[in-house]
Motif scaffolding. Structure first.
Motif, PDB file in Angstrom:
ATOM      1  N   CYS A  61       0.803  -1.227   0.000  1.00 26.63           N
ATOM      2  CA  CYS A  61       0.000   0.000   0.000  1.00 26.63           C
ATOM      3  C   CYS A  61       0.835   1.275   0.000  1.00 26.63           C
ATOM      4  CB  CYS A  61      -0.950   0.010   1.192  1.00 26.63           C
ATOM      5  SG  CYS A  61      -0.131   0.080   2.806  1.00 26.63           S
ATOM      6  N   THR A  63       2.355   4.678   0.777  1.00 30.43           N
ATOM      7  CA  THR A  63       1.870   5.787   1.618  1.00 30.43           C
ATOM      8  C   THR A  63       0.357   5.931   1.569  1.00 30.43           C
ATOM      9  OG1 THR A  63       2.156   7.394  -0.160  1.00 30.43           O
ATOM     10  CG2 THR A  63       4.027   7.068   1.337  1.00 30.43           C
ATOM     11  N   GLY A  64      -0.332   4.968   0.959  1.00 32.31           N
ATOM     12  CA  GLY A  64      -1.788   4.947   0.999  1.00 32.31           C
ATOM     13  C   GLY A  64      -2.499   5.449  -0.242  1.00 32.31           C
ATOM     14  N   ALA A  92       1.248   6.472   5.537  1.00 34.37           N
ATOM     15  CA  ALA A  92      -0.112   6.059   5.192  1.00 34.37           C
ATOM     16  C   ALA A  92      -1.025   6.143   6.412  1.00 34.37           C
ATOM     17  CB  ALA A  92      -0.113   4.646   4.630  1.00 34.37           C
TER      18      ALA A  92
END
Length: 245
Positions: A61, A63-64, A92
């Motif tokens: 994922c 940093t989102g 994230a």
């Protein structure tokens, strides 16, 4: 950090992302279409009913950004984001999320040991497979986490089938990505790895076959718009309803 012809050693990639985490969102934010293309790949998963009652895994994922794309496509789903880089994951987790989203630090190879268990109704893997030491084995393990009929989507660079896409990739890396990343982080290693790992990675046909070999059915791919046409693709496959399918 040493960068070979196919990029750095895959075991070193999480540490490289740790070093680049502070500048990562600024760099990708300067890429026209970056977030829109992630949202497009998430929409291509065709998650029903906004994800109501479903569980989704965001594998790698970062940093989102990919998690946010999944959340737009499936605002009612439970989403678990996992990443091996603690610095990327911390960035994230620091962003505002609904209670249906949680993050777990884990290598994709070690999801079970980190408490991440299936079944999931969908798995999204953005820029992940190219950075795995054993992509074939990990694709099979990710499929095992899917419910029968669940969708896997890989949002990934793939240029080897197209001379034009390869030329664009070299030009963008050496005129924008590597210089900008070096200025912002003080090191070119991660960005040279990005360049090399993409040029040495599967062409789209080979990656589709890799998904078939891992047991996915209905495998197909679609590309993006803008400068990333032919450079970034959504690769989609389904966990068959029967194992003998």
């Amino acid at each position: 950090m040493r960068v070979e012809r196919d990029g750095m050693a895959r075991s070193a990639v999480p540490d490289a992302f740790d070093a680049g985490a502070a500048a990562y969102d600024r760099l990708v934010g300067a890429n026209p279409g970056y977030h829109a293309h992630l949202r497009l790949s998430a929409r291509r998963m065709r998650i029903p009913d906004g994800g109501r009652g479903l569980r989704l895994l965001d594998a790698g994922c970062g940093t989102g950004a990919s998690t946010a794309a999944l959340l737009v496509a499936a605002p009612h789903a439970e989403i678990v984001g996992v990443d091996a880089s603690p610095e990327m994951l911390a960035r994230a987790a620091a962003k505002p999320w609904p209670g249906s989203v949680r993050f777990v630090r884990a290598r994709v190879e070690d999801l079970g040991e980190s408490g991440v268990a299936g079944p999931f109704d969908g798995i999204f893997a953005a820029y992940l497979v190219r950075n795995l030491a054993d992509p074939n084995g990990q694709l099979r393990q990710l499929r095992a986490l899917l419910r029968p009929g669940g969708t896997f989507a890989a949002h990934e660079y793939s240029v080897r089938d197209s001379l034009g896409a390869t030329v664009v990739w070299h030009a963008v890396c050496w005129s924008v990505i590597i210089p900008a990343g070096t200025v912002l982080t003080g090191s070119s290693a991660l960005y040279r790895h990005l360049w090399r790992s993409v040029t040495s990675f599967d062409g789209a046909r080979r990656f589709r076959q890799r998904l078939v070999d891992a047991g996915f059915t209905g495998v197909h791919s679609e590309t993006m718009t803008g400068w990333q046409r032919g450079v970034v693709h959504t690769f989609l496959g389904t966990n068959p309803l029967r194992e003998d399918a």
